[in-house]
Write a protein that holds these residues in place. Structure first.
Motif, PDB file in Angstrom:
ATOM      1  N   ALA A  49       0.814  -1.219   0.000  1.00 57.13           N
ATOM      2  CA  ALA A  49       0.000   0.000   0.000  1.00 57.13           C
ATOM      3  C   ALA A  49       0.849   1.272   0.000  1.00 57.13           C
ATOM      4  O   ALA A  49       0.500   2.258  -0.656  1.00 57.13           O
ATOM      5  N   VAL A  50       1.965   1.265   0.720  1.00 66.65           N
ATOM      6  CA  VAL A  50       2.790   2.480   0.817  1.00 66.65           C
ATOM      7  C   VAL A  50       3.929   2.491  -0.204  1.00 66.65           C
ATOM      8  O   VAL A  50       4.677   3.464  -0.294  1.00 66.65           O
ATOM      9  N   PHE A  51       4.044   1.426  -0.988  1.00 64.79           N
ATOM     10  CA  PHE A  51       5.145   1.270  -1.930  1.00 64.79           C
ATOM     11  C   PHE A  51       5.266   2.401  -2.952  1.00 64.79           C
ATOM     12  O   PHE A  51       6.359   2.918  -3.192  1.00 64.79           O
ATOM     13  N   GLY A  56       7.909   8.017  -5.792  1.00 69.28           N
ATOM     14  CA  GLY A  56       7.708   9.452  -5.950  1.00 69.28           C
ATOM     15  C   GLY A  56       8.733  10.249  -5.167  1.00 69.28           C
ATOM     16  O   GLY A  56       9.275  11.251  -5.656  1.00 69.28           O
ATOM     17  N   GLY A  57       9.026   9.790  -3.942  1.00 68.23           N
ATOM     18  CA  GLY A  57      10.028  10.480  -3.129  1.00 68.23           C
ATOM     19  C   GLY A  57      11.412  10.410  -3.741  1.00 68.23           C
ATOM     20  O   GLY A  57      12.163  11.390  -3.749  1.00 68.23           O
ATOM     21  N   ALA A  58      11.774   9.233  -4.271  1.00 65.42           N
ATOM     22  CA  ALA A  58      13.080   9.074  -4.907  1.00 65.42           C
ATOM     23  C   ALA A  58      13.191   9.946  -6.145  1.00 65.42           C
ATOM     24  O   ALA A  58      14.237  10.560  -6.411  1.00 65.42           O
ATOM     25  N   ALA A  59      12.104  10.035  -6.920  1.00 62.32           N
ATOM     26  CA  ALA A  59      12.113  10.870  -8.126  1.00 62.32           C
ATOM     27  C   ALA A  59      12.308  12.336  -7.772  1.00 62.32           C
ATOM     28  O   ALA A  59      12.980  13.079  -8.498  1.00 62.32           O
ATOM     29  N   GLY A  60      11.746  12.746  -6.649  1.00 61.21           N
ATOM     30  CA  GLY A  60      11.886  14.127  -6.225  1.00 61.21           C
ATOM     31  C   GLY A  60      13.307  14.500  -5.842  1.00 61.21           C
ATOM     32  O   GLY A  60      13.679  15.678  -5.870  1.00 61.21           O
ATOM     33  N   LEU A 152      11.150   2.820   9.423  1.00 60.60           N
ATOM     34  CA  LEU A 152      12.318   2.553   8.577  1.00 60.60           C
ATOM     35  C   LEU A 152      13.041   3.837   8.177  1.00 60.60           C
ATOM     36  O   LEU A 152      14.270   3.887   8.176  1.00 60.60           O
ATOM     37  N   GLY A 153      12.272   4.876   7.836  1.00 62.64           N
ATOM     38  CA  GLY A 153      12.899   6.118   7.388  1.00 62.64           C
ATOM     39  C   GLY A 153      13.814   6.722   8.439  1.00 62.64           C
ATOM     40  O   GLY A 153      14.933   7.166   8.132  1.00 62.64           O
ATOM     41  N   ILE A 154      13.359   6.733   9.694  1.00 61.32           N
ATOM     42  CA  ILE A 154      14.168   7.291  10.785  1.00 61.32           C
ATOM     43  C   ILE A 154      15.422   6.452  10.995  1.00 61.32           C
ATOM     44  O   ILE A 154      16.519   6.977  11.211  1.00 61.32           O
ATOM     45  N   VAL A 155      15.275   5.127  10.931  1.00 65.12           N
ATOM     46  CA  VAL A 155      16.426   4.240  11.123  1.00 65.12           C
ATOM     47  C   VAL A 155      17.461   4.465  10.014  1.00 65.12           C
ATOM     48  O   VAL A 155      18.669   4.510  10.265  1.00 65.12           O
ATOM     49  N   LEU A 156      16.995   4.635   8.778  1.00 63.58           N
ATOM     50  CA  LEU A 156      17.917   4.883   7.668  1.00 63.58           C
ATOM     51  C   LEU A 156      18.645   6.215   7.839  1.00 63.58           C
ATOM     52  O   LEU A 156      19.855   6.308   7.610  1.00 63.58           O
ATOM     53  N   LEU A 157      17.919   7.255   8.245  1.00 63.01           N
ATOM     54  CA  LEU A 157      18.563   8.554   8.460  1.00 63.01           C
ATOM     55  C   LEU A 157      19.622   8.468   9.566  1.00 63.01           C
ATOM     56  O   LEU A 157      20.693   9.073   9.468  1.00 63.01           O
ATOM     57  N   ALA A 158      19.312   7.706  10.620  1.00 63.29           N
ATOM     58  CA  ALA A 158      20.296   7.510  11.685  1.00 63.29           C
ATOM     59  C   ALA A 158      21.518   6.753  11.170  1.00 63.29           C
ATOM     60  O   ALA A 158      22.657   7.059  11.521  1.00 63.29           O
ATOM     61  N   ASN A 176      14.835   7.564   0.412  1.00 65.72           N
ATOM     62  CA  ASN A 176      13.719   7.184  -0.462  1.00 65.72           C
ATOM     63  C   ASN A 176      14.139   6.164  -1.506  1.00 65.72           C
ATOM     64  O   ASN A 176      13.396   5.230  -1.812  1.00 65.72           O
ATOM     65  N   GLY A 177      15.343   6.334  -2.052  1.00 68.56           N
ATOM     66  CA  GLY A 177      15.830   5.387  -3.054  1.00 68.56           C
ATOM     67  C   GLY A 177      16.006   3.993  -2.485  1.00 68.56           C
ATOM     68  O   GLY A 177      15.572   2.995  -3.082  1.00 68.56           O
ATOM     69  N   LEU A 178      16.629   3.900  -1.303  1.00 67.45           N
ATOM     70  CA  LEU A 178      16.839   2.593  -0.677  1.00 67.45           C
ATOM     71  C   LEU A 178      15.524   1.986  -0.213  1.00 67.45           C
ATOM     72  O   LEU A 178      15.331   0.765  -0.295  1.00 67.45           O
ATOM     73  N   SER A 179      14.614   2.825   0.282  1.00 68.69           N
ATOM     74  CA  SER A 179      13.301   2.327   0.694  1.00 68.69           C
ATOM     75  C   SER A 179      12.550   1.743  -0.496  1.00 68.69           C
ATOM     76  O   SER A 179      11.849   0.731  -0.374  1.00 68.69           O
TER      77      SER A 179
END
Length: 247
Positions: A49-51, A56-60, A152-158, A176-179
């Motif tokens: 659902a969130v895929f 879109g985020g990576a494209a930005g 996941l996003g917070i963990v990746l930023l850390a 966003n790209g890795l996600s």
């Protein structure tokens, strides 16, 4: 129809939350469980659902991603894909009973990660680990994301701060790209295994995309502290509910 309305509203709000601050999984996963989807299938369907939002985020942030060192980006992408595959395969061998025992702790952990994300990043920034330990951290985070992507996003930023990265735009682009890579592997794995509830997933994908679009002006209008407080409150409530289901 009532169930689909609940799922659409949850996905729309999740898309908005993900655009504003993150934490959409706190809404999509419980909504699927509430409407009768088994917990393992609900987790897989929530990932689907969130895929679209990750693409879109990576494209930005495509310029920031393109400016990243190609060889390093390739290594990180391969590790992310491998970890995502391992995590998604772990979900495949998890029974609904076992996952029901684990999910309250995962929700609570994701809530704590979101609540203390700034402090986690500050601590990671002080460590600045490079080399093998950094790649091992990437693999661990990717396994977690393939199994359950809450926070996941917070963990990746850390993780990026742990490497010594400082530019927020580059970090967000890489996040966003890795996600997207991780989610693509997970979604493909779940789909091939027949875990995804596709009618629910398709409705939620459309609603989440619309919510993500609507979240942009909301992100500009609302104070960040208010948004973070709402996400944390939702995470705490959902964690309590799923802990209560154990008894």
């Amino acid at each position: 129809m009532a169930d689909y309305l609940i799922l659409a509203v949850a996905a729309f709000c999740a898309g908005t939350l993900n655009t504003v601050a993150g934490g959409g999984t706190f809404l999509t996963f419980p909504a699927l469980v509430y409407t009768g989807v088994p917990v393992v299938a609900a987790n897989a369907t929530s990932a689907v659902a969130v895929f679209p939002g990750y693409l879109g985020g990576a494209a930005g942030f495509r310029e920031e991603i393109a400016a990243f060192d190609r060889a390093r980006l390739l290594r990180i992408g391969i590790l992310t894909a491998a970890g995502g595959l391992v995590g998604s395969l772990l979900l495949l061998v998890s029974s609904n009973e076992a996952f029901s025992l684990v999910i309250p702790f995962l929700l609570a952990a994701a809530t704590l990660i979101f609540a203390f994300g700034g402090k986690i990043q500050a601590w990671a920034r002080r460590q600045q680990v490079e080399g093998r330990e950094g790649w091992f951290g990437t693999l661990l985070v990717s396994v977690y994301g393939g199994y359950f992507n809450g926070g996941l996003g917070i963990v990746l930023l850390a993780l990026f701060s742990w490497w010594g990265m400082r530019d927020l735009n580059t970090m967000n682009g890489l996040k966003n790209g890795l996600s997207f890579i991780l989610s693509a592997i997970s979604v493909a794995t779940f789909a091939l295994a027949g875990l995804v509830a596709w009618p629910q997933a398709l409705v939620m994908m459309v609603a989440a995309t619309a919510g993500g679009y609507a979240g942009a002006p909301l992100a500009r209008a609302l104070p960040p502290r208010v948004v973070r407080a709402v996400v944390i409150l939702v995470g705490v409530v959902m964690s309590i509910i799923f802990f209560a289901r154990l008894f």
